[in-house]
Design a protein around this motif. Structure first.
Motif, PDB file in Angstrom:
ATOM      1  N   LEU A 179       0.842  -1.187   0.190  1.00  0.00           N
ATOM      2  CA  LEU A 179       0.001  -0.189  -0.059  1.00  0.00           C
ATOM      3  C   LEU A 179       0.839   1.226   0.051  1.00  0.00           C
ATOM      4  O   LEU A 179       1.739   1.376   0.896  1.00  0.00           O
ATOM      5  CB  LEU A 179      -0.998  -0.088   1.275  1.00  0.00           C
ATOM      6  N   GLY A 180       0.567   2.121  -0.835  1.00  0.00           N
ATOM      7  CA  GLY A 180       1.530   3.340  -1.191  1.00  0.00           C
ATOM      8  C   GLY A 180       2.312   3.234  -2.262  1.00  0.00           C
ATOM      9  O   GLY A 180       2.941   4.205  -2.712  1.00  0.00           O
ATOM     10  N   GLY A 181       2.847   1.963  -2.501  1.00  0.00           N
ATOM     11  CA  GLY A 181       3.850   1.809  -3.651  1.00  0.00           C
ATOM     12  C   GLY A 181       2.845   1.697  -4.997  1.00  0.00           C
ATOM     13  O   GLY A 181       1.824   1.411  -5.113  1.00  0.00           O
ATOM     14  N   THR A 182       3.733   1.995  -6.006  1.00  0.00           N
ATOM     15  CA  THR A 182       3.024   1.839  -7.446  1.00  0.00           C
ATOM     16  C   THR A 182       3.993   1.208  -8.283  1.00  0.00           C
ATOM     17  O   THR A 182       5.188   1.198  -8.224  1.00  0.00           O
ATOM     18  CB  THR A 182       2.844   3.207  -7.963  1.00  0.00           C
ATOM     19  N   LEU A 183       3.429   0.313  -9.267  1.00  0.00           N
ATOM     20  CA  LEU A 183       3.966  -0.484 -10.580  1.00  0.00           C
ATOM     21  C   LEU A 183       3.304   0.374 -11.652  1.00  0.00           C
ATOM     22  O   LEU A 183       2.117  -0.011 -11.820  1.00  0.00           O
ATOM     23  CB  LEU A 183       3.961  -1.856 -10.343  1.00  0.00           C
ATOM     24  N   LYS A 184       4.169   0.650 -12.561  1.00  0.00           N
ATOM     25  CA  LYS A 184       3.757   1.062 -13.906  1.00  0.00           C
ATOM     26  C   LYS A 184       4.425   0.147 -15.047  1.00  0.00           C
ATOM     27  O   LYS A 184       5.744  -0.178 -14.918  1.00  0.00           O
ATOM     28  CB  LYS A 184       3.991   2.303 -14.118  1.00  0.00           C
ATOM     29  N   ILE A 185       3.481  -0.270 -15.886  1.00  0.00           N
ATOM     30  CA  ILE A 185       4.112  -1.367 -16.921  1.00  0.00           C
ATOM     31  C   ILE A 185       4.080  -0.636 -18.142  1.00  0.00           C
ATOM     32  O   ILE A 185       2.875  -0.061 -18.736  1.00  0.00           O
ATOM     33  CB  ILE A 185       3.432  -2.486 -16.960  1.00  0.00           C
ATOM     34  N   ASN A 186       4.991  -0.479 -19.090  1.00  0.00           N
ATOM     35  CA  ASN A 186       4.995   0.061 -20.379  1.00  0.00           C
ATOM     36  C   ASN A 186       5.865  -0.855 -21.395  1.00  0.00           C
ATOM     37  O   ASN A 186       6.715  -1.525 -21.157  1.00  0.00           O
ATOM     38  CB  ASN A 186       6.197   1.240 -20.526  1.00  0.00           C
ATOM     39  N   MET A 187       5.068  -1.139 -22.332  1.00  0.00           N
ATOM     40  CA  MET A 187       5.365  -2.152 -23.583  1.00  0.00           C
ATOM     41  C   MET A 187       6.313  -1.061 -24.750  1.00  0.00           C
ATOM     42  O   MET A 187       5.790  -0.966 -25.797  1.00  0.00           O
ATOM     43  CB  MET A 187       4.385  -3.017 -24.080  1.00  0.00           C
ATOM     44  N   ASP A 188       7.419  -0.716 -24.127  1.00  0.00           N
ATOM     45  CA  ASP A 188       8.166   0.317 -24.814  1.00  0.00           C
ATOM     46  C   ASP A 188       9.655   0.062 -24.455  1.00  0.00           C
ATOM     47  O   ASP A 188      10.346   0.888 -23.962  1.00  0.00           O
ATOM     48  CB  ASP A 188       7.803   1.638 -24.265  1.00  0.00           C
ATOM     49  N   GLY A 189      10.111  -1.302 -24.782  1.00  0.00           N
ATOM     50  CA  GLY A 189      11.548  -1.749 -24.698  1.00  0.00           C
ATOM     51  C   GLY A 189      12.443  -0.895 -25.320  1.00  0.00           C
ATOM     52  O   GLY A 189      12.229  -0.109 -26.352  1.00  0.00           O
ATOM     53  N   CYS A 190      13.614  -1.009 -24.999  1.00  0.00           N
ATOM     54  CA  CYS A 190      14.779  -0.222 -25.630  1.00  0.00           C
ATOM     55  C   CYS A 190      15.178  -0.759 -26.789  1.00  0.00           C
ATOM     56  O   CYS A 190      16.031  -0.076 -27.547  1.00  0.00           O
ATOM     57  CB  CYS A 190      16.227  -0.167 -24.518  1.00  0.00           C
ATOM     58  N   PHE A 191      15.000  -1.589 -27.307  1.00  0.00           N
ATOM     59  CA  PHE A 191      15.496  -2.254 -28.882  1.00  0.00           C
ATOM     60  C   PHE A 191      14.489  -1.609 -29.628  1.00  0.00           C
ATOM     61  O   PHE A 191      13.448  -1.936 -30.005  1.00  0.00           O
ATOM     62  CB  PHE A 191      15.424  -3.832 -28.734  1.00  0.00           C
ATOM     63  N   GLU A 192      15.375  -1.011 -30.763  1.00  0.00           N
ATOM     64  CA  GLU A 192      14.690  -0.172 -31.818  1.00  0.00           C
ATOM     65  C   GLU A 192      15.470  -0.341 -32.932  1.00  0.00           C
ATOM     66  O   GLU A 192      16.702  -0.266 -32.979  1.00  0.00           O
ATOM     67  CB  GLU A 192      13.975   1.067 -31.543  1.00  0.00           C
TER      68      GLU A 192
END
Length: 211
Positions: free
Chosen positions: A198-211
């Motif tokens: 409680l109080g912590g957050t997790l954000k997930i982005n499908m935006d990896g570093c390989f391009e």
């Protein structure tokens, strides 16, 4: 990670950017070279120049093996140019990056690749390089690896960026004081024993570093 701006090298402020490379003595220097003025007018074109600096260089650049080639460990300064490799300087007329030239990113699969003096790949992605005008902008992102896994820990870095996947194994916990970001190109897999306090957050982005 973020978007940065550079003034032309001839300006007195904000004219150079240094990027340290994790796990390597090498680092990158970025400059905006604008085709104007007494000396810079002789440049082939305007844009962002990216240099690789190898501080342990011997100064000898003869040979064709890693460590001896044009871009090897014996060469202290290497300018990334189109078609440049470990044993070729590439084209001097296509050294700058900009939207004008159509060369707007520098990565593990750009031309040239982001190779270091030992022929490994730098853990950095530079993209969205803008039009060369009064200033130039670009976006920098760091890559922590291909497949990152955390096992039985609550000590997570603020941002994890993987070219393929991020996963957890065992009891992995986001602490109540933490704001954590997982970024990956293909998958983020959380074990059933993954918890966000409680109080912590997790954000997930499908935006990896390989391009």
């Amino acid at each position: 990670t973020g978007t940065y701006y550079l003034n032309p090298l001839t300006d007195s402020a904000n004219n150079c950017y240094k990027i340290a490379i994790s796990g390597s003595p090498d680092f990158l220097i970025l400059e905006y070279r604008k085709k104007s003025g007494i000396f810079e007018m002789n440049l082939p074109n305007s844009g962002l120049l990216i240099y690789r600096i190898h501080p342990n260089s011997t100064g000898e650049i003869q040979g064709n093996q890693y460590g001896q080639g044009l871009a090897g460990t014996n060469n202290g300064i290497f300018v990334y140019r189109k078609d440049g490799t470990m044993n070729s300087n590439g084209s001097i007329n296509f050294a700058t990056f900009s939207k004008n030239s159509g060369r707007t990113r520098f990565s593990s699969n750009s031309n040239p690749q982001s190779f270091l003096a030992d022929n490994s790949i730098a853990n950095v992605l530079i993209k969205n390089i803008s039009v060369a005008e009064d200033s130039i902008s670009f976006y920098v992102k760091f890559c922590d690896g291909d497949n990152i896994q955390y096992t039985n820990t609550s000590n997570l870095p603020t941002i994890t960026n993987a070219s393929n996947s991020v996963s957890t194994n065992g009891v992995v916990t986001v602490k109540s004081t933490d704001d954590i970001i997982f970024e990956a190109r293909n998958s983020v897999v959380l074990d059933k024993n993954f918890f966000v306090n409680l109080g912590g957050t997790l954000k997930i982005n499908m935006d990896g570093c390989f391009e």
